[in-house]
Design a protein around this motif. Structure first.
Motif, short mmCIF file in Angstrom:
data_model
loop_
_atom_site.label_atom_id
_atom_site.label_comp_id
_atom_site.label_asym_id
_atom_site.label_seq_id
_atom_site.Cartn_x
_atom_site.Cartn_y
_atom_site.Cartn_z
N THR A 1 -17.77 4.32 -19.83
CA THR A 1 -17.20 3.01 -20.16
C THR A 1 -16.07 2.65 -19.20
N ALA A 2 -15.20 3.62 -18.95
CA ALA A 2 -14.09 3.37 -18.02
C ALA A 2 -14.61 3.02 -16.64
N GLU A 3 -15.60 3.78 -16.16
CA GLU A 3 -16.15 3.50 -14.83
C GLU A 3 -16.77 2.10 -14.77
N ALA A 4 -17.52 1.76 -15.83
CA ALA A 4 -18.18 0.46 -15.85
C ALA A 4 -17.18 -0.69 -15.90
N MET A 5 -16.13 -0.53 -16.71
CA MET A 5 -15.15 -1.60 -16.83
C MET A 5 -14.35 -1.79 -15.54
N VAL A 6 -14.01 -0.69 -14.89
CA VAL A 6 -13.29 -0.80 -13.61
C VAL A 6 -14.17 -1.49 -12.58
N THR A 7 -15.44 -1.08 -12.53
CA THR A 7 -16.36 -1.72 -11.59
C THR A 7 -16.50 -3.21 -11.88
N SER A 8 -16.65 -3.55 -13.17
CA SER A 8 -16.80 -4.95 -13.55
C SER A 8 -15.56 -5.76 -13.21
N ALA A 9 -14.39 -5.22 -13.56
CA ALA A 9 -13.15 -5.97 -13.38
C ALA A 9 -12.84 -6.23 -11.91
N PHE A 10 -13.20 -5.26 -11.05
CA PHE A 10 -12.83 -5.39 -9.64
C PHE A 10 -14.01 -5.77 -8.74
N THR A 11 -15.15 -6.11 -9.36
CA THR A 11 -16.29 -6.58 -8.58
C THR A 11 -16.60 -8.04 -8.90
N ALA A 12 -16.71 -8.33 -10.20
CA ALA A 12 -17.01 -9.70 -10.62
C ALA A 12 -15.71 -10.47 -10.87
#
Length: 488
Positions: A270-281
């Motif tokens: 979850t942490a990895e996905a949220m970081v990716t989402s927040a700093f990609t999209a």
């Protein structure tokens, strides 16, 4: 003759590379049938029950509970021909227990004579009939007793992994003899009896920090309680108690003021996905405050309707239906960004995600093809999704291929928020708490049921106009559910 088959950890779904053994449902010596559930594993996304591919007798559990292993690792051994008379090959027979993954040098699978932990001070290592495996023995073998360790480096009670040489035959050193291990300030491990060690663990006290007063430098029960009493003078805001199960796998600091828990499984992903989402999209959030008095009246009527007697009707159900209707009117929002291919993928179906808080962390299972469901079927889908998530039984398939998500922050009494997108989706709707508030209705101030909606979108795919139009349509249905008949 006996036939030993090893079951290797399979890929539980979506190319996962590892899993944690959460709980064994069988023990060595149990008879199992094909497709009988033998173990529960925890993957990065869910808890999964694994069935046995073999029928026979369990001869070895090759991985302990709580250990994380890679896909393809042997986890259990089963004798598929337990009535065979031929002796088992050396090193492949059953064992009583397992403390971790085994290897060629694993002392669990080695002959007793090769492990000093199984010898006593006055007893030879070899038994009549030759070396035997742990859990076996010969007909004439006397009852044996594990020797006391002289150092906690090899004591499983304190987390040691290397066995120490056997202790002298005397169980307790004389008071005049020098202590083989002292306590605080000496750099050596403390000596304590098993009940005292358990008490220290239960209280979260580090034995090495306690001043021993027992004979020969042994920490006593009174020493532990006295140390705990002195430590309790420092009031803590929280305490790692039984009501905090997420702390069970953590390590408490010597002073009891911190607990460190390894980040793994759902929380890690979850942490990895949220970081990716927040700093990609690039996220943009729009808000809307809505009078949902008519929605609350509709919920009350449906709860009394015999057609809905077998399902739970909530405002979230109406909000989900409103979002599905809005997506139908604005299909461009039901898309994802393919960075590798540099393409926008427009999806002609709606897998409606519902963010669910569970003891294992946040999961977002989705209702497949939710756009095809009527209100009653949608209510059933929500109920099944919620109960499965709370039980920790959500499967990887349940969380794959989501297209748009709702997060119901109102259940926690929160008015609104700025939700982070579920990776691979272009929009997420936050549904806030419904409160009675003064509201201008038909030119007069009245007490009405009011809520706040927040829609976060991926600004690469959704501009301000499209996001606002979709949110306005959701609000319109919640304000006047009859509008759904016009758009439906």
């Amino acid at each position: 003759m006996p036939s030993y088959q090893q079951f290797r950890l399979p890929d539980a779904g979506e190319g996962l590379t590892e899993a944690e053994i959460a709980a064994w449902h069988v023990a060595v010596g149990d008879t199992v049938a094909i497709n009988q559930t033998i173990v529960e594993i925890e993957t990065a996304k869910s808890l999964v029950d694994l069935p046995s591919p073999f029928a026979g007798v369990v001869t070895r559990l090759m991985v302990a509970e709580g250990e994380t292993v890679e896909v393809g690792t042997p986890i259990i051994e089963i004798d598929t021909d337990p009535t065979g008379e031929a002796p088992a090959p050396a090193g492949t027979g059953p064992e009583v227990a397992v403390s971790g993954p085994t290897s060629d040098a694993d002392p669990v699978a080695a002959p007793v004579a090769a492990d000093p932990r199984h010898e006593t001070a006055d007893e030879p290592a070899d038994e009549p009939g030759g070396a035997v495996l742990v859990g076996y023995g010969t007909a004439a073998a006397p009852t044996r007793r594990r020797a006391r360790f002289t150092s906690a480096e090899g004591d499983p009670a304190v987390g040691g992994s290397t066995p120490a040489p056997p202790a002298p035959a005397a169980a307790t050193p004389p008071a005049s003899a020098p202590s083989p291990a002292t306590t605080a300030g000496t750099g050596q491990r403390a000596l304590a009896k098993p009940p005292v060690r358990k008490l220290a663990r239960d209280l979260g006290v580090d034995l090495d920090s306690i001043q021993a007063t027992g004979p020969g430098g042994i920490v006593t029960r009174e020493d532990v309680l006295a140390h705990q009493a002195s430590a309790e003078a420092r009031t803590l805001a929280t305490y790692p108690g039984d009501d905090q199960p997420w702390l069970a796998s953590g390590t408490v600091s010597p002073d009891g003021r911190q607990t460190r828990v390894p980040v793994k499984s759902v929380r890690k992903r979850t942490a990895e996905a949220m970081v990716t989402s927040a700093f990609t999209a690039p996220h943009v959030t729009v808000f809307c405050t809505v009078d949902v008095t008519k929605t609350m009246k509709l919920v009350a009527r449906l709860r009394e309707d015999r057609e809905f007697a077998d399902v739970r009707v909530t405002p979230l159900l109406i909000a989900a239906k409103a979002l599905l209707l809005a997506v139908r009117r604005h299909p461009d929002i039901n898309a994802s960004w393919d960075e590798a291919a540099q393409e926008i993928v427009y999806k002609h179906y709606v897998n409606l995600g519902i963010a669910a808080a569970t003891p294992r962390g946040l999961v977002v299972p989705n209702i497949k093809d939710a756009h095809t469901l009527g209100l009653h079927d949608l209510a059933e889908g929500l109920a099944a999704l919620t109960s499965t998530a709370r039980a920790g039984k959500t499967t990887p398939r349940d969380m794959s291929d989501g297209t748009i998500t709702i997060t119901n922050v109102g259940v926690f009494g929160i008015d609104t928020g700025t939700p982070i997108l579920n990776p691979g989706e272009a929009a997420i709707l936050a549904f806030g708490a419904i409160r009675e508030q003064p509201w201008v209705h038909k030119g007069k101030i009245k007490v009405r049921h009011v809520t706040q909606l927040a829609l976060s979108v991926d600004h690469r795919l959704v501009d301000g106009a499209l996001g606002s139009q979709l949110l306005a349509d959701v609000a319109a249905v919640l304000e006047n559910p009859a509008q759904a008949l016009v758009w439906g």
